[in-house]
Design a protein around this motif. Structure first.
Motif, mmCIF file in Angstrom:
data_model
loop_
_atom_site.group_PDB
_atom_site.id
_atom_site.type_symbol
_atom_site.label_atom_id
_atom_site.label_comp_id
_atom_site.label_asym_id
_atom_site.label_seq_id
_atom_site.Cartn_x
_atom_site.Cartn_y
_atom_site.Cartn_z
ATOM 1 N N UNK A 54 14.393 -38.571 -9.942
ATOM 2 C CA UNK A 54 13.202 -38.644 -9.657
ATOM 3 C C UNK A 54 12.769 -37.706 -8.731
ATOM 4 N N UNK A 55 13.484 -37.179 -7.426
ATOM 5 C CA UNK A 55 13.087 -36.398 -6.590
ATOM 6 C C UNK A 55 12.579 -35.060 -7.180
ATOM 7 N N UNK A 56 13.312 -34.568 -8.111
ATOM 8 C CA UNK A 56 13.115 -33.399 -8.582
ATOM 9 C C UNK A 56 11.821 -33.300 -9.406
ATOM 10 N N UNK A 57 11.605 -34.674 -10.270
ATOM 11 C CA UNK A 57 10.672 -34.769 -10.971
ATOM 12 C C UNK A 57 9.042 -34.734 -10.143
ATOM 13 N N UNK A 58 9.186 -35.514 -8.942
ATOM 14 C CA UNK A 58 7.770 -35.484 -8.167
ATOM 15 C C UNK A 58 7.763 -34.082 -7.440
ATOM 16 N N UNK A 59 8.894 -33.327 -7.175
ATOM 17 C CA UNK A 59 8.780 -32.009 -6.554
ATOM 18 C C UNK A 59 7.917 -31.146 -7.627
ATOM 19 N N UNK A 60 8.437 -31.162 -8.738
ATOM 20 C CA UNK A 60 8.107 -30.216 -9.615
ATOM 21 C C UNK A 60 6.490 -30.522 -9.908
ATOM 22 N N UNK A 61 6.328 -31.769 -10.028
ATOM 23 C CA UNK A 61 4.691 -32.170 -10.076
ATOM 24 C C UNK A 61 3.684 -31.626 -9.073
ATOM 25 N N UNK A 62 4.171 -31.929 -7.937
ATOM 26 C CA UNK A 62 3.626 -31.596 -6.627
ATOM 27 C C UNK A 62 3.442 -30.018 -6.598
ATOM 28 N N UNK A 63 4.660 -29.510 -6.792
ATOM 29 C CA UNK A 63 4.604 -27.909 -6.490
ATOM 30 C C UNK A 63 3.598 -27.230 -7.826
ATOM 31 N N UNK A 64 3.625 -27.961 -9.141
ATOM 32 C CA UNK A 64 2.824 -27.436 -9.846
ATOM 33 C C UNK A 64 1.251 -27.312 -9.506
ATOM 34 N N UNK A 65 0.896 -28.604 -8.896
ATOM 35 C CA UNK A 65 -0.422 -28.867 -8.453
ATOM 36 C C UNK A 65 -0.769 -27.774 -7.308
ATOM 37 N N UNK A 66 0.385 -27.644 -6.298
ATOM 38 C CA UNK A 66 -0.019 -26.770 -5.347
ATOM 39 C C UNK A 66 -0.051 -25.266 -5.807
ATOM 40 N N UNK A 67 0.444 -24.889 -6.665
ATOM 41 C CA UNK A 67 0.759 -23.365 -7.066
ATOM 42 C C UNK A 67 -0.766 -23.160 -7.839
ATOM 43 N N UNK A 68 -0.908 -24.092 -8.730
ATOM 44 C CA UNK A 68 -2.410 -24.245 -9.571
ATOM 45 C C UNK A 68 -3.660 -24.062 -8.606
ATOM 46 N N UNK A 69 -3.725 -25.021 -7.610
ATOM 47 C CA UNK A 69 -4.585 -25.130 -6.397
ATOM 48 C C UNK A 69 -4.513 -23.773 -5.694
ATOM 49 N N UNK A 70 -3.615 -23.320 -5.297
ATOM 50 C CA UNK A 70 -3.848 -21.984 -4.480
ATOM 51 C C UNK A 70 -3.820 -20.819 -5.129
ATOM 52 N N UNK A 71 -3.443 -20.812 -6.373
ATOM 53 C CA UNK A 71 -3.765 -19.602 -7.331
ATOM 54 C C UNK A 71 -5.271 -19.515 -7.255
ATOM 55 N N UNK A 72 -6.293 -20.499 -7.316
ATOM 56 C CA UNK A 72 -7.460 -20.149 -7.447
ATOM 57 C C UNK A 72 -8.130 -19.658 -6.037
ATOM 58 N N UNK A 73 -7.333 -19.178 -5.225
ATOM 59 C CA UNK A 73 -7.951 -18.559 -3.999
ATOM 60 C C UNK A 73 -7.693 -17.298 -4.068
ATOM 61 N N UNK A 74 -6.997 -16.725 -5.048
ATOM 62 C CA UNK A 74 -6.792 -15.211 -5.161
ATOM 63 C C UNK A 74 -8.082 -14.655 -5.674
#
Length: 237
Positions: free
Chosen positions: A216-236
């Motif tokens: 479950x820790x991996x699933x949570x990390x994957x979900x959160x990381x995907x969201x962060x990468x997507x959000x931060x990517x919009x700053x480029x």
């Protein structure tokens, strides 16, 4: 039998060569890699509070004075530990390929390194990186990767700190008990939360997760990381 003098008693002769008596090794046998390994082992066994200069000298089987020939303080030891751990973080993705893949590779590696050393997270997370070559090399590679991907220079460090905050918290989650969200006897009064916990544990089909679904820790990390990468990517740019 003649008495042996104190000077003679400190060594024995074999074939004319002098052999040092067994005992504490001299300061010359110490090096920074050995000190780092001993510090990590001490933290693993006794936690961060157990890492003292006296305890470290004892683990290394040297006098404290010998230890101080190599490190001036506990802060110096922590810098060695920080540098070692950061050298284990995989930044190879920033050498080519997409920014998204590089960040994910870096973040997963970063999380896994610190999931093995959670007692050090509160210390390393706020430890200055001054004069830590491996740590600075890691940040240099990541910063260049962000800049090359089009990030405004002034947003690179805030983006890295945002990711690190998530990474450090997720490292703790790896070692959390599987039933950390069990509401116990209050399940009836927390129906939405309880149902969400059960759904996360079983998935859409209602069955227990198999090895392919991971922890479950991996699933949570994957979900959160995907969201962060997507959000931060919009700053480029």
């Amino acid at each position: 039998m003649p008495a042996v003098s104190a000077a003679e008693g400190r060594s024995t002769s074999i074939g004319g060569a002098q052999r040092r008596r067994a005992g504490r090794p001299s300061a010359a046998v110490l090096d920074k890699s050995g000190i780092t390994a001993a510090a990590l082992e001490l933290v693993r066994r006794k936690g961060y509070d157990g890492l003292t200069m006296a305890a470290l000298a004892k683990v290394l089987d040297v006098a404290p004075s010998a230890l101080y020939n190599h490190v001036a303080s506990k802060q110096d030891v922590l810098l060695l530990v920080e540098d070692h751990l950061m050298s284990l973080v995989d930044v190879s993705g920033f050498g080519g390929g997409s920014w998204e893949d590089a960040v994910c590779t870096w973040a997963w590696s970063y999380r896994d390194v610190f999931a093995e050393h959670t007692p050090l997270i509160p210390v390393i997370a706020v430890l200055p990186v001054t004069d830590a070559p491996q740590t600075l090399a890691m940040y240099e590679t990541v910063s260049k990767g962000f800049l090359d991907a089009g990030f405004p220079r002034e947003r690179i460090i805030p983006a890295i700190v945002a990711l690190e905050s998530f990474i450090f918290g997720s490292a703790y989650d790896v070692t959390a008990p599987e039933d950390i969200f069990d509401s116990g006897s209050m399940a009836g009064s927390t129906p939405y939360f309880t149902a969400a916990v059960r759904s996360a544990a079983t998935g859409q089909d209602g069955t227990a997760p198999g090895p392919e679904r991971g922890r479950q820790a991996d699933a949570a990390f994957s979900l959160g990381l995907d969201a962060l990468v997507s959000g931060l990517g919009a700053l480029r740019g």
